[in-house]
Design an enzyme around this catalytic site. Sequence first.
Site, short mmCIF file in Angstrom:
data_model
loop_
_atom_site.label_atom_id
_atom_site.label_comp_id
_atom_site.label_asym_id
_atom_site.label_seq_id
_atom_site.Cartn_x
_atom_site.Cartn_y
_atom_site.Cartn_z
N GLU A 83 0.71 -2.09 12.77
CA GLU A 83 0.64 -3.43 12.65
C GLU A 83 1.09 -4.05 14.14
O GLU A 83 1.35 -5.16 14.30
CB GLU A 83 1.80 -3.88 11.73
CG GLU A 83 1.57 -3.66 10.31
CD GLU A 83 2.55 -4.17 9.33
OE1 GLU A 83 3.54 -4.56 9.53
OE2 GLU A 83 2.24 -4.05 8.21
N GLN A 132 2.79 2.81 13.79
CA GLN A 132 2.94 3.85 12.87
C GLN A 132 1.51 4.74 12.92
O GLN A 132 0.56 4.05 13.51
CB GLN A 132 3.26 3.45 11.35
CG GLN A 132 2.16 2.34 11.15
CD GLN A 132 2.53 1.20 10.07
OE1 GLN A 132 2.87 0.21 10.44
NE2 GLN A 132 2.69 1.67 8.75
N TRP A 173 0.84 -1.30 -0.17
CA TRP A 173 -0.19 -0.02 0.05
C TRP A 173 0.84 1.29 -0.02
O TRP A 173 0.38 2.32 -0.21
CB TRP A 173 -1.03 0.07 1.07
CG TRP A 173 -0.11 0.27 2.54
CD1 TRP A 173 0.96 -0.20 3.13
CD2 TRP A 173 -0.80 1.32 3.34
NE1 TRP A 173 1.26 0.40 4.24
CE2 TRP A 173 0.43 1.25 4.62
CE3 TRP A 173 -1.58 2.21 3.86
CZ2 TRP A 173 0.44 1.97 5.89
CZ3 TRP A 173 -1.57 3.14 4.66
CH2 TRP A 173 -0.57 2.92 5.67
C1 BGC Z 1 4.99 -1.22 7.48
C2 BGC Z 1 3.87 -1.39 6.48
C3 BGC Z 1 4.65 -1.17 5.25
C4 BGC Z 1 5.57 -2.16 5.30
C5 BGC Z 1 6.55 -1.82 3.83
C6 BGC Z 1 6.23 -2.32 7.42
O1 BGC Z 1 7.14 -2.11 8.58
O2 BGC Z 1 4.35 -1.55 8.64
O3 BGC Z 1 2.93 -0.38 6.52
O4 BGC Z 1 3.57 -1.41 4.14
O5 BGC Z 1 6.55 -1.96 6.13
O6 BGC Z 1 7.23 -0.65 3.75
#
Ligand code: BGC
Length: 749
Positions: free
Chosen positions: A472, A585, A344
């Site tokens: 996350e 985040q 995304w």
């Molecule tokens: C983040 C995600 C992101 C991914 C790739 C992860 O550490 O939490 O939001 O899409 O990294 O950049």
Amino acid sequence: MQVKNNLDNNSLMVNESLLSTSNGYFGVRGNFEEGYRNDYDTIRGTYINGFYETTDITYGEGAFGYPNTSQKIVNVIDGQTIKIYIDGELFNLFDGKVIDFKRKLDIEKGYSLRYIEWISKKGHHLKITIKRLASFTTLELFIIDYEVESVNYSGEIQIESTLNADVKNYSNKSDQRVASGHTKLLHVDKIDKNHGIATISSKTKISNLTIASSMNHNLNMEYTVKENSIIGMVKKNIKASEKISLIKYISFTDSIRHDDCFKESKNVVNVAMKNGEKYYFKDQEEYLNEFWKYSKINIDGEIEEEKAINYNIYQLLSSIGKVKNTNISAKGLSGEGYEGHYFWDTEIYMVPFFTLTNPQLAKRLLKFRYETLESAKIEAEKLGHKKGVKIPWRTISGSECSAYFLSGSAQYHINADVAYSYIQYYLATNDTEFLKEFGLEVLYKTALLWLDVGYFNNEGKFSIDAVTGPDEYTVMVNNNYYTNSLAKYHLKWVCKLSSILEKENISDWNRLKSKIAINENELTNMKNASEKMILLYSDELKINLQDDAFLKRKEWDLENTSEENYPLLLHYHPLYIYRYKVSKQADTILAHFLLDNETDIIMKNSYSYYEKITTHDSSLSPCIFSIMASRIKKIDKAYHYYKMTSKLDIENIKGNTKDGLHIANAGGVYMTIVYGFSGLRIKENGIHLSPIKPKEWTSYTFRINYKNSLVKVTISDKINIETEKEISLIIDKTKYLISGKRSLNYNNF
Ligand code: BGC
């Protein structure tokens, strides 16, 4: 952009990413042609956007519908090697004496440069200048312009130049963000050395893709095949104060994009040799002149910041796929972190820059989701949905590659993120043709999924359960505010765009409706779901709630968590983290930025609340905090978070720049200035601004391409606008119609 030039292993690996030379089709890491010392580690890599091998996913305990295979970007044939032997000694930076050593990436001219002044152990003094160019105009072409000047040596010099197909991918078992297995992905298929051109093609076993690479040189070389490589060799005599110039042309072609990649690979270097390197260096500069016309950001007051920002912008251009089936991976083409997957990150962090400055390239990113709709349909079915498509959380060719569904497939918000980027593109360009050809189909099919995943509860409200939002560290929740508010916007806009297109031309609309199979009842359901969407709010705290259980979780004592324990994901079991009220985040406040849908006071309260519990363990976070700090006029905070983004890679702040650049953050840097400091939003009634200015800067300037008109905005103690066509500009709710040049007084900083 100049980099620090230490010769320790870690700095060298970081510089491999920072000084990678990429054009969006392929990328070559900034390795040394001659290599490092034997005891040093290196990620010697060349990658082609969208060129992957299929790898198995092995689960200890699988479950129905889990993806069984993943995809992995392949480290392809290495054309970097050039070795110089002078009086029998190999030139390298670890023997002899280095008198001068500089490296930089020239973002105006589009090449990287390495300059060395060196004295060999035997006392032979050389000056070496190496330029590397990944052509933006001939996407398959890489040039190394290698010049050796002798200061005091007269005698023989031996030059070796290699095309090496004995390559492997990098792996690291202790970091989940880098792959841990599957290293040997390419197998040599054909080798050929005729008429001064050396060519090798290699294949992947499972995805069954072929890559070919050729090299030729301005000097007559003798080629020898040695196992899986071709080595070119020439001996020359040099005198003191003389120069020898070696131009190495290297091409990359692949079977996804080229019908006969072996033949076309040869053709590219053959033509390149005829044109000569100067032709491509000039072309590169012209291409970039045009690019910077719309993309440059100027900062008056902090020149280093101006350099850092434009470096990040250049990396966006270097990462974006410009041919079919390509997108931008999380690390661009600068490394193997996240295995070359598209996330995304593209729609929320990278598309905005292209939409505002180069809508043609933005379209490429948007079209990728159209090109992969079939796989998204299969994914939706696997997840048990009766209708709609589910955009994969991470992918190269379109199928879901996430082996950890809790922070992978469960991030349904990606459907709305994709939709959001289409809508923003439409608002900035008015391109209804694109909508008709591709856009509405993606918008409608991704929106249908909301009707299947969500439901009207007993109170008649629309609820979305068991999903993960952007944060996350909090997974599988009900009514994640970010997901719901973006889904609401998505559903509303599908209805709105449908009625715009219907009004524009009824017979075209009817044709489109049957092509996409748009059902009127579903449009009504979408309207209702959007209107009745649950958006959680706490009366007590006067903030939007990240999800329906967020407040119940325990607080994580961030203040007393030692520095070494960040990022938390590398030091605590996921289950441990999930029990806490702690965010990796920006989540709720990201929705506030994108949608600007709540009152100032709610956004302020939410900002303060979430700021205290956010670790910014993801590089996608500080830029959003900066933008929202600007939105609520906290200038110092905005600048503080901006500072965490602009040099995130340049200073290796996350400690993992060696695995590749953080390209979402690069997009974020652009956004902190344009959406953050200047407060730009593109809405239906025009361009909105609500600027602030960091006290460290006297002024800042950016340009955008708005509905085919170049608009230049400078914020100092005034707002200066220059526009090619008349635009409607809304500054803090006051509307202006502006054409030509205009200077407006502004005292609301
Ligand atoms: C983040 C995600 C992101 C991914 C790739 C992860 O550490 O939490 O939001 O899409 O990294 O950049």
